[in-house]
Scaffold this motif. Structure first.
Motif, PDB file in Angstrom:
ATOM      1  N   GLU A  18       0.816  -1.212   0.000  1.00  0.00           N
ATOM      2  CA  GLU A  18       0.000   0.000   0.000  1.00  0.00           C
ATOM      3  C   GLU A  18       0.853   1.268   0.000  1.00  0.00           C
ATOM      4  O   GLU A  18       0.369   2.343  -0.385  1.00  0.00           O
ATOM      5  N   MET A  19       2.103   1.174   0.437  1.00  0.00           N
ATOM      6  CA  MET A  19       2.960   2.350   0.498  1.00  0.00           C
ATOM      7  C   MET A  19       3.666   2.645  -0.817  1.00  0.00           C
ATOM      8  O   MET A  19       4.179   3.748  -1.011  1.00  0.00           O
TER       9      MET A  19
ATOM     10  N   GLU B 210       3.297  10.204   0.442  1.00  0.00           N
ATOM     11  CA  GLU B 210       3.254  10.491   1.879  1.00  0.00           C
ATOM     12  C   GLU B 210       4.175   9.583   2.689  1.00  0.00           C
ATOM     13  O   GLU B 210       4.450   9.850   3.864  1.00  0.00           O
TER      14      GLU B 210
ATOM     15  N   GLY C  99       7.392  12.892   2.577  1.00  0.00           N
ATOM     16  CA  GLY C  99       6.165  12.565   3.277  1.00  0.00           C
ATOM     17  C   GLY C  99       6.199  12.905   4.749  1.00  0.00           C
ATOM     18  O   GLY C  99       7.169  13.473   5.259  1.00  0.00           O
TER      19      GLY C  99
ATOM     20  N   ARG D 107      -4.369   3.126   8.697  1.00  0.00           N
ATOM     21  CA  ARG D 107      -5.267   3.083   7.549  1.00  0.00           C
ATOM     22  C   ARG D 107      -6.658   3.626   7.869  1.00  0.00           C
ATOM     23  O   ARG D 107      -7.188   4.481   7.159  1.00  0.00           O
TER      24      ARG D 107
ATOM     25  N   ARG E 202      -7.723  12.114   5.704  1.00  0.00           N
ATOM     26  CA  ARG E 202      -7.311  12.568   4.364  1.00  0.00           C
ATOM     27  C   ARG E 202      -8.370  13.468   3.721  1.00  0.00           C
ATOM     28  O   ARG E 202      -8.014  14.548   3.190  1.00  0.00           O
TER      29      ARG E 202
ATOM     30  N   ASN F  50       4.608   3.862  -4.302  1.00  0.00           N
ATOM     31  CA  ASN F  50       4.166   4.976  -5.148  1.00  0.00           C
ATOM     32  C   ASN F  50       3.221   5.944  -4.437  1.00  0.00           C
ATOM     33  O   ASN F  50       2.487   6.688  -5.090  1.00  0.00           O
ATOM     34  N   ARG F  51       3.245   5.936  -3.108  1.00  0.00           N
ATOM     35  CA  ARG F  51       2.466   6.919  -2.352  1.00  0.00           C
ATOM     36  C   ARG F  51       3.436   7.905  -1.706  1.00  0.00           C
ATOM     37  O   ARG F  51       4.208   7.547  -0.809  1.00  0.00           O
TER      38      ARG F  51
END
Length: 596
Positions: A250-251, A256, A261, A453, A460, A253-254
């Motif tokens: 899930e992390m 944050e 971040g 999450r 967000r 290419n994110r």
């Protein structure tokens, strides 16, 4: 001191310390801490910055009307370990939690100093014990993590307590330390538990001496109880809707989770970096610059290398296993945490405390041997000890503290609003608002945790809506934002609209303001502007080509100036009345708002 007690390392048992030595360690450590954190005791606005994300909400115990139904408060409540909450609750009967957050670090600092002394005495004798304490005073890492009286402040003391119990062959002390780790600092408990289990398994082969714990069935029940406490806290965190932690997939290419971040988790630093990183604290890089820092590190490293060859390692053979197993457990958990990224916790948390504890003791061994401290005259040894305490107090002055006194007018203005008034503003600026103004904030930087999450799914959208309204050209967007979240007051800082701030870079926190301590030392933190990734880029795209901002032209009838840069906008009249016409420079006058 006699000549025999001045030996750093001897074969056989080390010479015990004098009976009054721990008392002197306590008094000197207390003096070092009092001077180091004097700004916190002379101003209510000097405090550790992480207090904003972990214990500010404890003011609710003294006034139940505060922070009711607040998302951030509920998250922070579940974020704090059970042991820490219980300790602060007990203390709240005598002292305000924010005040106790300044007292508790002193108690922990003194306790860790005494533990280092006792470990050094068990390991090599009186001289080594005092050398370890002197180095402890000179290492900013420990006070930096003790500051604020947070859960992390218990990591080093409880690891040291476990090591002392192991060296002294006292299983009850080891078991108590493990249970306290599970209660106060859950991610350290796996390190402590794994170290004693590894030692026990190795002893089953017949090639290693068994540890004092575990050696009885009840000891395994203690380990199970500790594991159960950690599991129950994680379960409560998830059942409250804030978890679980994000996965490695899930992390990817994110932004944050990248270098720009909130916390740069990816890429994960190597173990070599984690091993070398403590030298940044050992050398005076921050105080004297790179040249002075490198020079001191080079000198200490050279002396340590000389001392390593002089230490009687055979005489230490029976006393080193606790450190060996603790180090091995830390490294194994570090690699496991990398493999199962955030299924456990951030990998560096499993090595950062053990490495620094071991650095302090190993350097004490090596330096005392290299400098032949055991042969020094008593007067020289005492002078060196006093000098170490004085230099340590000066070096630690202000470590772990931030000064928010420049924002007293804002805190006073917000404190005059109703207790249930929800305040919005730039998250960097909102950080100290719940702490000092005792009003809930829509979003704050310190609690913007993208790795949780369930919580992030709720926060967000708030951040997206907040920045669109904050930098809106049409005041109707601001009113719609206020109605959506029930915002009573919106804090505006005109510096957030300057081209240099919006262009990005590194600014003093909050918002390009240097906040000075009482002696002129900067106690500020640098953060990314206009906000951490990906919001910074989103804000820049939002304001591209925009010359007019609704918040900068808000009518004065609904504003209150806090200082030359800060204004407090009262949105309450617009939550129930008609919004302004699209394209107007500000909301139409909608009646006089209720007095706070």
């Amino acid at each position: 001191m006699n000549e025999k007690s001045d030996l750093v390392i001897t074969s056989g048992e080390p010479v015990p310390a004098a009976g009054t030595d721990p008392l002197w360690v306590l008094l000197l450590s207390g003096a070092v801490f009092l001077y180091a954190h004097l700004p916190a005791f002379t101003s209510p606005f000097v405090i550790n910055d992480d207090v904003h994300q972990q214990i500010y909400w404890m003011q609710q115990w003294l006034d139940p009307e505060l922070f009711r139904g607040d998302l951030n408060t509920e998250y922070a409540r579940h974020y704090v370990s059970w042991g820490l909450k219980a300790l602060y609750w007990l203390a709240s009967w005598a002292v305000e939690p924010l005040v106790f957050s300044k007292i508790l670090p002193g108690l922990l600092f003194i306790s860790l100093g005494v533990l280092f002394f006792q470990i050094g005495a068990r390991l090599g004798g009186r001289i080594l014990a005092w050398t370890a304490v002197g180095l402890y005073w000179l290492m900013p890492f420990f006070l930096d993590h003790l500051a604020g009286g947070l859960a992390r402040g218990f990591a080093a003391p409880l690891l040291a307590l476990m090591l002392l119990g192991w060296l002294a062959a006292r299983p009850r002390v080891v078991g108590l330390a493990l249970l306290l780790q599970a209660l106060f600092i859950p991610y350290v408990f796996p390190v402590g538990a794994a170290s004693v289990v590894l030692a026990w398994l190795a002893a089953r082969t017949g090639r290693f001496r068994p540890p004092p714990f575990p050696c009885r069935p009840v000891h395994f029940l203690v380990l199970a109880a500790g594991a159960g406490l950690v599991a129950l806290m994680n379960l409560g965190y998830q059942e409250a809707g804030f978890g679980p932690l994000v996965s490695a997939a899930e992390m990817v290419n994110r932004p944050e989770f990248g270098p720009g971040g909130r916390v740069p988790i990816l890429p994960v630093p190597s173990l070599l970096w984690e091993f070398l990183q403590p030298w940044e604290y050992l050398g005076p890089f921050k105080e004297g610059g790179p040249v002075a820092g490198a020079a001191v590190c080079s000198g200490v490293a050279a002396l340590a290398l000389i001392g390593i060859f002089r230490v009687d390692w055979r005489g230490l053979k029976d006393r080193l296993p606790p450190f060996m197993w603790l180090g091995l457990a830390s490294v194994l958990l570090y690699f496991l945490a990398r493999l199962l990224l955030l299924k456990l916790f951030i990998p560096d948390r499993y090595v950062i405390y053990t490495f620094n504890v071991c650095y302090c003791l190993v350097l004490a061994l090596a330096l005392s041997a290299a400098l032949k401290v055991g042969r020094w005259p008593r007067s020289l040894a005492v002078t060196a000890l006093i000098l170490a305490a004085a230099l340590g107090a000066m070096r630690l002055h202000g470590v772990g503290l931030r000064d928010y006194s420049a924002y007293q007018p804002l805190f006073a203005a917000l404190a005059a609003t109703p207790k249930d008034a929800l305040v919005a503003g730039h998250p960097n600026l909102m950080d100290p608002v719940p702490t000092f103004a005792r009003r809930p904030a829509l979003a704050i930087y310190e609690l913007a945790h993208p790795w949780s999450r369930g919580y992030w799914d709720q926060l967000r959208p708030r951040l997206d809506d907040l920045f669109r309204a904050y930098y809106a050209a049409d005041p109707q967007e601001v009113v719609a934002f206020g109605r959506k979240y029930g915002i009573s007051f919106l804090v505006v800082d005109d510096r957030h609209f300057r081209p240099d701030f919006l262009a990005g870079g590194r600014f003093f926190f909050p918002a390009a303001v240097r906040i000075q301590a009482h002696i002129g030392q900067t106690l500020s933190e640098r953060v990314d502007a206009p906000f951490f990734a990906p919001f910074g880029e989103q804000i820049r795209r939002l304001v591209a080509g925009r010359r007019r901002f609704a918040l900068l032209s808000w009518p004065g009838s609904h504003t209150l100036g806090a200082d030359c840069h800060l204004r407090l906008l009262d949105l309450r009249p617009f939550l129930i009345n008609n919004p302004p016409e699209r394209g107007s420079t500000g909301p139409k006058h909608a009646g006089t708002p209720d007095k706070p």
